[in-house]
Design a protein around this motif. Structure first.
Motif, PDB file in Angstrom:
ATOM      1  N   UNK A   1       0.833  -1.199   0.000  1.00  0.00           N
ATOM      2  CA  UNK A   1       0.000   0.000   0.000  1.00  0.00           C
ATOM      3  C   UNK A   1       0.870   1.251   0.000  1.00  0.00           C
ATOM      4  N   UNK A   2       1.931   1.231   0.808  1.00  0.00           N
ATOM      5  CA  UNK A   2       2.857   2.360   0.810  1.00  0.00           C
ATOM      6  C   UNK A   2       3.477   2.539  -0.565  1.00  0.00           C
ATOM      7  N   UNK A   3       3.884   1.415  -1.179  1.00  0.00           N
ATOM      8  CA  UNK A   3       4.544   1.479  -2.485  1.00  0.00           C
ATOM      9  C   UNK A   3       3.628   2.057  -3.559  1.00  0.00           C
ATOM     10  N   UNK A   4       2.377   1.588  -3.608  1.00  0.00           N
ATOM     11  CA  UNK A   4       1.480   2.073  -4.674  1.00  0.00           C
ATOM     12  C   UNK A   4       1.084   3.531  -4.437  1.00  0.00           C
ATOM     13  N   UNK A   5       0.992   3.925  -3.157  1.00  0.00           N
ATOM     14  CA  UNK A   5       0.661   5.328  -2.874  1.00  0.00           C
ATOM     15  C   UNK A   5       1.802   6.253  -3.292  1.00  0.00           C
ATOM     16  N   UNK A   6       3.037   5.842  -2.996  1.00  0.00           N
ATOM     17  CA  UNK A   6       4.180   6.661  -3.406  1.00  0.00           C
ATOM     18  C   UNK A   6       4.261   6.732  -4.927  1.00  0.00           C
ATOM     19  N   UNK A   7       4.053   5.598  -5.597  1.00  0.00           N
ATOM     20  CA  UNK A   7       4.134   5.581  -7.060  1.00  0.00           C
ATOM     21  C   UNK A   7       3.012   6.412  -7.676  1.00  0.00           C
ATOM     22  N   UNK A   8       1.820   6.333  -7.082  1.00  0.00           N
ATOM     23  CA  UNK A   8       0.730   7.191  -7.552  1.00  0.00           C
ATOM     24  C   UNK A   8       1.081   8.658  -7.353  1.00  0.00           C
TER      25      UNK A   8
END
Length: 511
Positions: free
Chosen positions: A296-303
């Motif tokens: 979740x952290x990864x996809x939020x940062x990438x978004x």
């Protein structure tokens, strides 16, 4: 061909009240071409891992840079953050079941994966799945080492400036990046030679620091984007059209393929379990929760990178390279390097070290196998696998997952359906035993593997590679084992049934 020495009576297995099986305490199998110290069944006195140990293991392996790039790569491939999280959560829940089921024999018999595979593939045939799994681990080791080398390159570049970052290219990359890769590779070799106890201590710190680093990176990206709202704003409804499903299912197989190796060799770790419940609960608590939160952290940062830089940046090294704060960059790179070393050793050196030891137990030990893995990890060209997210997720993870899914299907069908969890422990190390089959190979498993692997990578359902490979190999191996059973297995089953009947009769007679 030389024959193994007769099995001493003292090595007859012992079944304990909780159902676990071991050799008599204080005894070991005699050294020979099929066994060394690293392949010996773990004695009961050393089976001490509880629920917390397995949860911590999964935290250390899930909180890693490849796990980040897997989740963020889904964004770069075209999914929005909600769809990416759906793939991650569903994929990890699916893969948890075979993980727990293949962990059962490790906890029950105290054996690593290549020894467990002897019961289904044959004493010699087990080298096939062991080497396949080992080759994949070599690839993963190379991938993580390349990422760690990138971290060294960025960090050093901040110290030496443009001459370092803009150095002349060789093979498409600056020579300074190749040097950084080599330095990081040598550091891991030194750790392997130093010993595993020091690495275990590093793991205790790596996962918490990686979580802290991920949260810090999320906070920095939110500040750059103007808050979480702009980061996660979606200007279109969820797309459930055929084009979405055409991307979603390969993405889901990529998530499953990420853990395909561990679905096979998880017994390398569960062999140290204090109880079956410890490995089941520890894995159930550690894998899906940690992987979901970190993803979740990864996809939020990438978004967030898509909102700030107008394109999704899926590699965290490239994200932290945009930081203006020297202190923040230093902390971020340190966390990346620490987590990479920790995960690389636990997930990508333990398994192939045992796999290579199984190939030539009298010549290759755990440490030698780990060193061979370090060399092969370079020869697999990991920089090619990470050039873009499509190669990484759909070609590498999808293909690997399909092939290893076929192996998992055979292991599950053989252990749970054909043998009903019964294994003759000393026979796993015996040329004259139940698992010798035909010259050490079980043709049923080989045929099931060939069909399952072929269908998973080249059939009309190749987009569902892992599931297709597992189910096809599972059903075919089960059918062949039931319709054309091995005579030694039938004799062993009869003997085991008679022994149980005699024990019940004795108990009734004395009650």
């Amino acid at each position: 061909m030389s024959q193994a020495p007769p099995r001493p009576e003292s090595t007859a297995q012992v079944t304990h009240p909780d159902g676990r099986v071991s050799l008599p305490e204080g005894t070991t199998l005699p050294a020979g071409p099929l066994v060394n110290d690293d392949l010996q069944p773990v004695p009961m006195s050393r089976r001490s891992w509880g629920t917390g140990s397995f949860s911590a293991l999964w935290v250390s392996m899930s909180v890693s840079i490849p796990a980040w790039t897997l989740a963020s790569g889904l964004i770069a491939a075209g999914l929005d953050w909600r769809q990416a999280m759906l793939a991650v959560v569903l994929g990890n829940l699916i893969v948890l079941s075979p993980m727990v089921l293949t962990g059962h024999p490790g906890a029950k018999y105290g054996i690593p994966f290549p020894v467990f595979a002897r019961s289904s593939f044959g004493v010699r045939g087990a080298n096939l799945p062991a080497l396949l799994r080992g080759a994949v681990a070599c690839g993963w080791f190379g991938i993580q080492t390349w990422i760690g080398g990138q971290g060294v390159y960025v960090l050093t570049g901040r110290l030496f400036g443009a001459p370092w970052m803009d150095a002349g290219e060789f093979g498409g990359y600056p020579w300074t990046l190749w040097l950084s890769f080599g330095v990081f590779w040598l550091a891991q070799v030194a750790i392997v030679l130093w010993g595993m106890e020091g690495v275990r201590r590093v793991q205790l710190w790596a996962a918490p620091l990686m979580i802290l680093g991920g949260v810090a990176l999320l906070g920095w990206m939110a500040s750059q984007a103007g808050g979480l709202g702009p980061m996660l704003s979606v200007d279109r409804p969820l797309d459930w059209s055929p084009s979405f499903w055409a991307l979603f299912f390969p993405s889901l197989m990529g998530v499953i393929g990420y853990w395909a190796t561990l679905t096979l060799n998880i017994s390398d770790f569960t062999r140290f379990a204090s109880t079956q419940r410890a490995q089941v609960m520890g894995q159930s608590l550690g894998l899906p929760t940690t992987m979901t939160l970190f993803s979740l952290i990864a996809v939020m940062v990438t978004a967030g990178t898509a909102a700030v830089y107008d394109e999704p940046i899926w590699n965290p090294i490239d994200v932290v390279d945009r930081m203006d704060s020297g202190l923040g960059l230093l902390f971020a790179i340190f966390v990346v390097l620490l987590a990479t070393v920790s995960t690389n050793v636990a997930a990508n050196l333990v398994g192939p070290a045992y796999d290579l030891a199984n190939l030539k137990p009298n010549l290759i030990g755990f440490r030698t196998g780990a060193l061979i893995t370090c060399v092969l990890g370079v020869l697999i060209f990991p920089w090619k696998l990470l050039e873009d997210e499509n190669t990484y997720i759909f070609v590498w993870l999808g293909t690997v997952g399909g092939i290893l899914g076929a192996v998992a299907g055979i292991l599950l069908a053989d252990y749970w359906l054909l043998r009903r969890t019964r294994i003759d422990l000393p026979a796993l190390f015996d040329r004259d035993g139940e698992y010798w089959y035909s010259g050490g190979w079980n043709w049923r498993a080989l045929l099931a593997f060939g069909v399952g692997a072929l269908l998973s990578v080249a059939g009309p359902l190749a987009s569902y590679g892992w599931v297709v490979g597992l189910i096809a190999a599972f059903l075919l191996h089960w059918a062949l084992g039931a319709l054309v059973p091995d005579r030694r297995m039938l004799a062993a089953d009869r003997a085991a049934t008679e022994a149980v009947s005699e024990d019940k009769g004795s108990a009734n007679g004395t009650s």
